[in-house]
Scaffold this motif. Structure first.
Motif, PDB file in Angstrom:
ATOM      1  N   UNK A 257     -44.036  26.502 -10.686  1.00  0.00           N
ATOM      2  CA  UNK A 257     -42.703  26.987 -11.048  1.00  0.00           C
ATOM      3  C   UNK A 257     -42.413  26.725 -12.520  1.00  0.00           C
ATOM      4  N   UNK A 258     -42.884  25.594 -13.014  1.00  0.00           N
ATOM      5  CA  UNK A 258     -42.661  25.215 -14.399  1.00  0.00           C
ATOM      6  C   UNK A 258     -43.270  26.225 -15.367  1.00  0.00           C
ATOM      7  N   UNK A 259     -44.415  26.838 -14.974  1.00  0.00           N
ATOM      8  CA  UNK A 259     -45.081  27.803 -15.861  1.00  0.00           C
ATOM      9  C   UNK A 259     -44.720  29.246 -15.519  1.00  0.00           C
ATOM     10  N   UNK A 260     -43.733  29.457 -14.643  1.00  0.00           N
ATOM     11  CA  UNK A 260     -43.246  30.801 -14.363  1.00  0.00           C
ATOM     12  C   UNK A 260     -43.948  31.517 -13.237  1.00  0.00           C
ATOM     13  N   UNK A 261     -44.607  30.786 -12.338  1.00  0.00           N
ATOM     14  CA  UNK A 261     -45.264  31.380 -11.179  1.00  0.00           C
ATOM     15  C   UNK A 261     -44.574  30.910  -9.905  1.00  0.00           C
ATOM     16  N   UNK A 262     -44.865  31.580  -8.794  1.00  0.00           N
ATOM     17  CA  UNK A 262     -44.277  31.203  -7.515  1.00  0.00           C
ATOM     18  C   UNK A 262     -45.098  30.110  -6.860  1.00  0.00           C
TER      19      UNK A 262
ATOM     20  N   UNK B 186     -54.402  32.388 -26.302  1.00  0.00           N
ATOM     21  CA  UNK B 186     -53.849  33.745 -26.178  1.00  0.00           C
ATOM     22  C   UNK B 186     -54.813  34.816 -26.677  1.00  0.00           C
ATOM     23  N   UNK B 187     -55.999  34.436 -27.133  1.00  0.00           N
ATOM     24  CA  UNK B 187     -56.889  35.414 -27.765  1.00  0.00           C
ATOM     25  C   UNK B 187     -57.421  36.443 -26.775  1.00  0.00           C
ATOM     26  N   UNK B 188     -57.479  36.099 -25.483  1.00  0.00           N
ATOM     27  CA  UNK B 188     -58.016  37.026 -24.486  1.00  0.00           C
ATOM     28  C   UNK B 188     -56.928  37.804 -23.760  1.00  0.00           C
ATOM     29  N   UNK B 189     -55.690  37.736 -24.250  1.00  0.00           N
ATOM     30  CA  UNK B 189     -54.561  38.341 -23.550  1.00  0.00           C
ATOM     31  C   UNK B 189     -54.014  39.545 -24.295  1.00  0.00           C
TER      32      UNK B 189
ATOM     33  N   UNK C 229     -46.892  32.160 -25.560  1.00  0.00           N
ATOM     34  CA  UNK C 229     -46.428  31.360 -26.696  1.00  0.00           C
ATOM     35  C   UNK C 229     -45.029  30.819 -26.431  1.00  0.00           C
ATOM     36  N   UNK C 230     -44.154  31.667 -25.902  1.00  0.00           N
ATOM     37  CA  UNK C 230     -42.799  31.219 -25.581  1.00  0.00           C
ATOM     38  C   UNK C 230     -42.824  30.137 -24.501  1.00  0.00           C
ATOM     39  N   UNK C 231     -43.734  30.281 -23.530  1.00  0.00           N
ATOM     40  CA  UNK C 231     -43.874  29.261 -22.492  1.00  0.00           C
ATOM     41  C   UNK C 231     -44.310  27.928 -23.105  1.00  0.00           C
ATOM     42  N   UNK C 232     -45.316  27.970 -23.989  1.00  0.00           N
ATOM     43  CA  UNK C 232     -45.781  26.741 -24.637  1.00  0.00           C
ATOM     44  C   UNK C 232     -44.671  26.115 -25.473  1.00  0.00           C
ATOM     45  N   UNK C 233     -43.884  26.959 -26.110  1.00  0.00           N
ATOM     46  CA  UNK C 233     -42.767  26.451 -26.918  1.00  0.00           C
ATOM     47  C   UNK C 233     -41.728  25.759 -26.040  1.00  0.00           C
TER      48      UNK C 233
ATOM     49  N   UNK D  66     -49.713  31.622 -35.580  1.00  0.00           N
ATOM     50  CA  UNK D  66     -49.717  30.251 -36.089  1.00  0.00           C
ATOM     51  C   UNK D  66     -48.499  29.997 -36.966  1.00  0.00           C
ATOM     52  N   UNK D  67     -48.138  30.988 -37.779  1.00  0.00           N
ATOM     53  CA  UNK D  67     -46.975  30.845 -38.657  1.00  0.00           C
ATOM     54  C   UNK D  67     -45.704  30.612 -37.848  1.00  0.00           C
ATOM     55  N   UNK D  68     -45.592  31.295 -36.721  1.00  0.00           N
ATOM     56  CA  UNK D  68     -44.394  31.168 -35.882  1.00  0.00           C
ATOM     57  C   UNK D  68     -44.377  29.853 -35.115  1.00  0.00           C
ATOM     58  N   UNK D  69     -45.530  29.401 -34.646  1.00  0.00           N
ATOM     59  CA  UNK D  69     -45.590  28.338 -33.644  1.00  0.00           C
ATOM     60  C   UNK D  69     -45.823  26.947 -34.226  1.00  0.00           C
ATOM     61  N   UNK D  70     -46.490  26.853 -35.386  1.00  0.00           N
ATOM     62  CA  UNK D  70     -46.976  25.554 -35.865  1.00  0.00           C
ATOM     63  C   UNK D  70     -46.089  24.958 -36.954  1.00  0.00           C
TER      64      UNK D  70
END
Length: 357
Positions: free
Chosen positions: A180-185, A223-226, A235-239, A259-263
């Motif tokens: 649930x924490x990662x957005x799944x049932x 996220x490289x394979x998505x 990325x929003x989930x990790x944030x 990287x610019x947005x997240x780091x």
């Protein structure tokens, strides 16, 4: 993004990587060649560079999947692993100095004794092969990183079982909470990995990491394979997880726009070495090393006018530097801004910084 607070910045690092070396093929292939960086509690530290530069090897060396050749890794003030290469070189150097008459026999014996003690300690750490459960890893490929023969419940709960949790009801509740924490049932717990999309598989991998209540997450190109839209969601989930759980993140990537947005801070790797390290805003506003500039010139922007005139900068180390007289060192050219350069380059880079302010 906000970086570590002033209080955190003055405290000891959560993760300290010192002169890390990871060599393969009996030292002939230097995947990671003498890199150092600190990560403070609560920040996201980005490690970027082209494919093959040693980013993933660095992450796997930190967590213990690869044996390190030299240097050390400390977590929360505790030595996790160390290599023996530097200590063996120190013994050889002391023997050479003794033969040249530069040191006494007593000094030689002390140097040999001290470094042999450090070698024994490093080898003991390697034999024990202990993993710090407060460090968890999210892998690049959401397909191969999940065992296809295990259910989601077994995959996510495996770490708890290894830690010694026997109560299956307790494990089931923890797995449901992590899903649930990662957005799944929570109902997904009894399914197998092949029943999910790539983005959902990566969320399962994230749930496997956070169920251990880690302090540090090593996210190896998660996220490289998505697909593009799924990248933003992950990325929003990790944030969100970083904020809600107080996580510290080592974010390995080659997508500089992400990287610019997240780091908070970024280190740029090239051929196994860090060539520039700075806060995210400073690195993008004032890139100094030619390789960093080359990477940034390759970042596309959603602006057709800019794209028509955008010029790629090609980096060729042999042409960009002259290290025949003076070898490069990691030098601080501005607060928290470090560049691998020699004295002449450092003077030029400082002038560029002053002109750009």
């Amino acid at each position: 993004m906000t970086g570590p607070t002033a209080e955190n910045a003055l405290s000891h690092p959560l993760l300290q990587v010192s002169h890390l070396k990871t060599y393969f093929d009996k030292g002939r292939f230097r995947a990671v060649d003498d890199i150092s960086f600190d990560i403070y509690r609560g920040e996201v530290f980005g490690l970027v560079g082209e494919s093959g530069c040693g980013k993933t090897t660095t992450g796997r060396s930190i967590i213990g999947l690869y044996d390190i050749s030299g240097g050390s890794v400390s977590f929360d003030g505790k030595l996790l692993r160390a290599g023996t290469l530097d200590y063996r070189k120190a013994i050889q150097a002391a023997k050479v100095e003794y033969a040249q008459g530069a040191i006494s026999r007593q000094e030689l014996d002390k140097a040999v004794s001290d470094n042999k003690a450090k070698i024994r300690e490093a080898e003991k750490l390697r034999r024990e092969g202990k993993f710090e459960t407060k460090i968890q890893m999210i892998y690049q490929d959401p397909v191969s990183s999940l065992d296809p023969r295990m259910t989601v419940r077994e995959i996510i709960g495996e770490g708890l079982r290894i830690r010694g949790v026997k109560d299956e009801r307790q494990i089931g509740m923890a797995v449901a909470k992590a899903l649930v924490r990662v957005g799944l049932l929570s109902e997904y717990a009894d399914r197998y990995p092949h029943e999910f999309s790539g983005g959902q598989r990566q969320r399962i991998g994230i749930a496997r990491a956070i169920i251990m209540n880690p302090s540090l997450i090593i996210a190896d190109e998660p996220i490289s394979a998505l697909d593009v839209s799924i990248k933003a969601q992950v990325i929003n989930l990790l944030n969100d997880l970083r904020r809600d759980l107080g996580l510290t993140v080592l974010f390995i990537a080659h997508d500089l726009s992400v990287v610019k947005y997240f780091c908070d801070r970024i280190a740029v790797m090239y051929r196994g070495r860090i060539v520039e390290q700075a806060p995210s805003g400073d690195l993008f506003a004032h890139p100094l090393h030619p390789y960093t500039r080359s990477l940034l010139s390759a970042v596309p922007l959603p602006d057709p006018h800019y794209e028509r005139t955008r010029k790629r900068t090609v980096y060729k180390a042999e042409e960009a530097h002259d290290y025949s007289k003076e070898k490069p060192l990691m030098r601080q050219l501005a607060p928290s801004h470090y560049v691998c350069c020699n004295g002449a380059e450092a003077s030029r880079y400082k002038q560029e910084l002053e002109a750009g302010e």
